[in-house]
Write a protein that holds these residues in place. Structure first.
Motif, PDB file in Angstrom:
ATOM      1  N   MET A   1       0.816  -1.203   0.000  1.00 40.78           N
ATOM      2  CA  MET A   1       0.000   0.000   0.000  1.00 40.78           C
ATOM      3  C   MET A   1       0.858   1.265   0.000  1.00 40.78           C
ATOM      4  O   MET A   1       0.531   2.230  -0.673  1.00 40.78           O
ATOM      5  CB  MET A   1      -0.931  -0.040   1.232  1.00 40.78           C
ATOM      6  CG  MET A   1      -1.862   1.115   1.306  1.00 40.78           C
ATOM      7  SD  MET A   1      -3.038   1.042  -0.049  1.00 40.78           S
ATOM      8  CE  MET A   1      -4.164   2.271   0.429  1.00 40.78           C
ATOM      9  N   ASP A   2       1.964   1.233   0.762  1.00 41.71           N
ATOM     10  CA  ASP A   2       2.829   2.411   0.834  1.00 41.71           C
ATOM     11  C   ASP A   2       3.424   2.752  -0.528  1.00 41.71           C
ATOM     12  O   ASP A   2       3.598   3.922  -0.858  1.00 41.71           O
ATOM     13  CB  ASP A   2       3.968   2.187   1.836  1.00 41.71           C
ATOM     14  CG  ASP A   2       3.467   2.146   3.273  1.00 41.71           C
ATOM     15  OD1 ASP A   2       2.341   2.644   3.514  1.00 41.71           O
ATOM     16  OD2 ASP A   2       4.185   1.633   4.137  1.00 41.71           O
ATOM     17  N   ILE A   3       3.742   1.734  -1.309  1.00 46.59           N
ATOM     18  CA  ILE A   3       4.342   1.986  -2.617  1.00 46.59           C
ATOM     19  C   ILE A   3       3.377   2.748  -3.526  1.00 46.59           C
ATOM     20  O   ILE A   3       3.790   3.600  -4.319  1.00 46.59           O
ATOM     21  CB  ILE A   3       4.822   0.670  -3.272  1.00 46.59           C
ATOM     22  CG1 ILE A   3       5.746   0.995  -4.437  1.00 46.59           C
ATOM     23  CG2 ILE A   3       3.662  -0.176  -3.732  1.00 46.59           C
ATOM     24  CD1 ILE A   3       6.547  -0.185  -4.909  1.00 46.59           C
ATOM     25  N   ILE A   4       2.088   2.474  -3.396  1.00 46.45           N
ATOM     26  CA  ILE A   4       1.096   3.184  -4.213  1.00 46.45           C
ATOM     27  C   ILE A   4       1.047   4.661  -3.823  1.00 46.45           C
ATOM     28  O   ILE A   4       0.962   5.540  -4.686  1.00 46.45           O
ATOM     29  CB  ILE A   4      -0.288   2.516  -4.072  1.00 46.45           C
ATOM     30  CG1 ILE A   4      -0.230   1.118  -4.681  1.00 46.45           C
ATOM     31  CG2 ILE A   4      -1.373   3.363  -4.725  1.00 46.45           C
ATOM     32  CD1 ILE A   4      -1.466   0.286  -4.414  1.00 46.45           C
ATOM     33  N   ILE A   5       1.121   4.922  -2.535  1.00 47.27           N
ATOM     34  CA  ILE A   5       1.110   6.320  -2.066  1.00 47.27           C
ATOM     35  C   ILE A   5       2.311   7.072  -2.635  1.00 47.27           C
ATOM     36  O   ILE A   5       2.181   8.187  -3.130  1.00 47.27           O
ATOM     37  CB  ILE A   5       1.098   6.370  -0.524  1.00 47.27           C
ATOM     38  CG1 ILE A   5      -0.235   5.825  -0.007  1.00 47.27           C
ATOM     39  CG2 ILE A   5       1.333   7.790  -0.022  1.00 47.27           C
ATOM     40  CD1 ILE A   5      -0.283   5.602   1.488  1.00 47.27           C
ATOM     41  N   TRP A   6       3.487   6.442  -2.590  1.00 48.57           N
ATOM     42  CA  TRP A   6       4.682   7.115  -3.106  1.00 48.57           C
ATOM     43  C   TRP A   6       4.616   7.268  -4.627  1.00 48.57           C
ATOM     44  O   TRP A   6       5.067   8.271  -5.174  1.00 48.57           O
ATOM     45  CB  TRP A   6       5.947   6.381  -2.669  1.00 48.57           C
ATOM     46  CG  TRP A   6       6.177   6.574  -1.190  1.00 48.57           C
ATOM     47  CD1 TRP A   6       6.042   5.647  -0.215  1.00 48.57           C
ATOM     48  CD2 TRP A   6       6.519   7.795  -0.537  1.00 48.57           C
ATOM     49  NE1 TRP A   6       6.282   6.209   1.009  1.00 48.57           N
ATOM     50  CE2 TRP A   6       6.585   7.530   0.842  1.00 48.57           C
ATOM     51  CE3 TRP A   6       6.786   9.088  -0.968  1.00 48.57           C
ATOM     52  CZ2 TRP A   6       6.904   8.502   1.791  1.00 48.57           C
ATOM     53  CZ3 TRP A   6       7.098  10.070  -0.031  1.00 48.57           C
ATOM     54  CH2 TRP A   6       7.155   9.776   1.331  1.00 48.57           C
ATOM     55  N   ALA A   7       4.025   6.305  -5.320  1.00 51.67           N
ATOM     56  CA  ALA A   7       3.864   6.417  -6.773  1.00 51.67           C
ATOM     57  C   ALA A   7       2.931   7.580  -7.114  1.00 51.67           C
ATOM     58  O   ALA A   7       3.193   8.356  -8.042  1.00 51.67           O
ATOM     59  CB  ALA A   7       3.319   5.110  -7.352  1.00 51.67           C
TER      60      ALA A   7
END
Length: 144
Positions: A1-7
């Protein structure tokens, strides 16, 4: 989930950079990209992610700032339109009389409101020199 926020943050910062064209958010986009890549490979807590984002953004800023400063100095000082008018000559097209509140000159094909430097009356067709620009009003004196 965190990777989507950073993307999403990478995309948002890139869009902001493209929209402004002022080098405002490019460092944040790079910092978010670095954080996104590290989050993909490692399990990093949220405070660590924010620290990586801030740190990498600061590093990118520090690495590019000398280049930006050099580039801005090369451009040099560009005078504004009002500064370009000082010292030029104009022709009075309406009698300049401070007491009556009248006075217009034509300078480079443009009509300007005008006042005399010493408050004297300057008749029509007199050639004057611009001594100052205050907004849309020129301060003039008769040409020597």
């Amino acid at each position: 989930m965190d990777i989507i926020i950073w993307a999403v943050l990478v995309i948002a910062f890139v869009i902001a950079e493209v929209a402004t064209v002022q080098l405002v958010s490019v460092w944040f986009a790079a910092g978010a990209l670095v954080t996104m890549i590290l989050v993909f490979f490692f399990d990093i807590p949220i405070l660590g992610q924010v620290g990586i984002f801030i740190g990498s953004s600061a590093v990118f800023l520090a690495l590019t700032m000398p280049f930006i400063i050099r580039k801005r100095k090369k451009r040099g000082y560009i005078p504004t339109n009002s500064e370009l008018e000082v010292g030029r000559t104009a022709r009075v097209i309406e009698e300049i009389d401070t007491d009556k509140g009248t006075g217009r000159v034509r300078l480079g094909g443009v009509d300007w409101s005008a006042v005399s430097t010493d408050g004297s009356v300057i008749p029509i067709d007199t050639v004057v020199t611009v001594t100052a620009v205050n907004g849309t009003k020129l301060t003039v004196k008769p040409k020597d």
